[in-house]
Write a protein that holds these residues in place. Structure first.
Motif, PDB file in Angstrom:
ATOM      1  N   ASN A 153     -32.817 -40.453 -16.988  1.00  0.00           N
ATOM      2  CA  ASN A 153     -31.644 -40.005 -16.248  1.00  0.00           C
ATOM      3  C   ASN A 153     -30.417 -40.736 -16.793  1.00  0.00           C
ATOM      4  O   ASN A 153     -30.144 -41.872 -16.407  1.00  0.00           O
ATOM      5  CB  ASN A 153     -31.843 -40.310 -14.750  1.00  0.00           C
ATOM      6  N   CYS A 155     -27.588 -42.660 -14.703  1.00  0.00           N
ATOM      7  CA  CYS A 155     -27.846 -43.932 -14.020  1.00  0.00           C
ATOM      8  C   CYS A 155     -28.620 -44.905 -14.899  1.00  0.00           C
ATOM      9  O   CYS A 155     -28.586 -46.107 -14.674  1.00  0.00           O
ATOM     10  CB  CYS A 155     -28.611 -43.652 -12.730  1.00  0.00           C
ATOM     11  N   ASP A 177     -31.967 -44.603 -15.377  1.00  0.00           N
ATOM     12  CA  ASP A 177     -33.354 -44.691 -14.917  1.00  0.00           C
ATOM     13  C   ASP A 177     -34.273 -44.029 -15.928  1.00  0.00           C
ATOM     14  O   ASP A 177     -33.948 -42.976 -16.464  1.00  0.00           O
ATOM     15  CB  ASP A 177     -33.556 -43.928 -13.591  1.00  0.00           C
ATOM     16  N   CYS A 233     -32.853 -47.761 -10.896  1.00  0.00           N
ATOM     17  CA  CYS A 233     -32.322 -48.155  -9.592  1.00  0.00           C
ATOM     18  C   CYS A 233     -33.413 -48.079  -8.532  1.00  0.00           C
ATOM     19  O   CYS A 233     -34.460 -47.471  -8.741  1.00  0.00           O
ATOM     20  CB  CYS A 233     -31.153 -47.245  -9.229  1.00  0.00           C
ATOM     21  N   SER A 277     -34.673 -44.463  -7.581  1.00  0.00           N
ATOM     22  CA  SER A 277     -35.580 -43.800  -8.526  1.00  0.00           C
ATOM     23  C   SER A 277     -36.981 -44.413  -8.465  1.00  0.00           C
ATOM     24  O   SER A 277     -37.989 -43.690  -8.489  1.00  0.00           O
ATOM     25  CB  SER A 277     -35.034 -43.861  -9.961  1.00  0.00           C
ATOM     26  N   ARG A 330     -26.756 -39.325  -6.987  1.00  0.00           N
ATOM     27  CA  ARG A 330     -28.078 -39.956  -6.869  1.00  0.00           C
ATOM     28  C   ARG A 330     -29.233 -38.963  -6.856  1.00  0.00           C
ATOM     29  O   ARG A 330     -30.385 -39.355  -6.836  1.00  0.00           O
ATOM     30  CB  ARG A 330     -28.155 -40.819  -5.602  1.00  0.00           C
ATOM     31  N   CYS A 360     -31.592 -39.445  -9.604  1.00  0.00           N
ATOM     32  CA  CYS A 360     -32.385 -40.668  -9.419  1.00  0.00           C
ATOM     33  C   CYS A 360     -33.618 -40.345  -8.585  1.00  0.00           C
ATOM     34  O   CYS A 360     -34.736 -40.691  -8.935  1.00  0.00           O
ATOM     35  CB  CYS A 360     -31.569 -41.741  -8.694  1.00  0.00           C
TER      36      CYS A 360
HETATM   37 ZN    ZN Z   1     -30.736 -44.194 -10.461  1.00  0.00          ZN
END
Ligand code: ZN
Length: 156
Positions: free
Chosen positions: A40, A43, A45, A70, A73, A133, A136
């Motif tokens: 991702n 972010c 992730d 994060c 996730s 988000r 995530c």
């Molecule tokens: Zn994330």
């Protein structure tokens, strides 16, 4: 913050601290296995999620993942792992849960999620209000979806 919100936050925190399903895949010899890497970029992730499926019954006999990112996730991947394990999901059952989760996450808080289908994953409903988000929360679920497609192609 409502009592339910804080309960959900605690659950998410708990899963991100002690993730379920993190580690190596323990597959039987006859199982069809698949692995998928999902990233991702918004972010940072990432996850490698693997499954082993019984070719006769179509049941997911094992699921394991490695990843970093994060807490949303990682908690979401952990909750997904628990769901697959506890419900002994088949390929079809997993697709059904993924669809229900995607619907909840993309609804911006405007639908009532199906707790029977999603279990603890309803704790992530609040994420749907934050467009940034969504990816995530979807990370592990998208990876599982890709694995299921690989397995289905091999099973056909
Ligand atoms: Zn994330």
């Amino acid at each position: 913050m409502s009592a339910l919100d804080s309960l959900y936050q605690e659950l998410i925190l708990d899963h991100s601290k002690r993730p379920i399903g993190k580690g190596a895949l323990d597959a039987s010899e006859s199982a069809i296995t698949a692995s998928h890497h999902e990233f991702n970029p918004s972010c940072g992730d990432e996850i490698d999620l693997s499954i082993a499926v019984d070719p006769a019954s179509g049941e997911i006999e094992a699921l394991a993942w490695e990843g970093q990112g994060c807490s949303i996730s990682m908690a979401s991947a952990s909750i997904l792992s628990q769901l697959v394990r506890d419900e002994r999901l088949t390929i079809e059952g997993a697709h059904e849960r993924i669809a229900a989760f995607r619907e909840m996450i993309q609804a911006r808080g405007e639908t009532e999620p199906d707790e029977e289908l999603l279990g603890d994953a309803v704790a992530l409903q609040g994420v749907s209000k934050f467009v940034m988000r969504v990816k995530c929360a979807m990370l592990g679920w998208v990876a599982l979806e890709a694995d299921l497609k690989q397995v289905a192609a091999e099973r056909a």
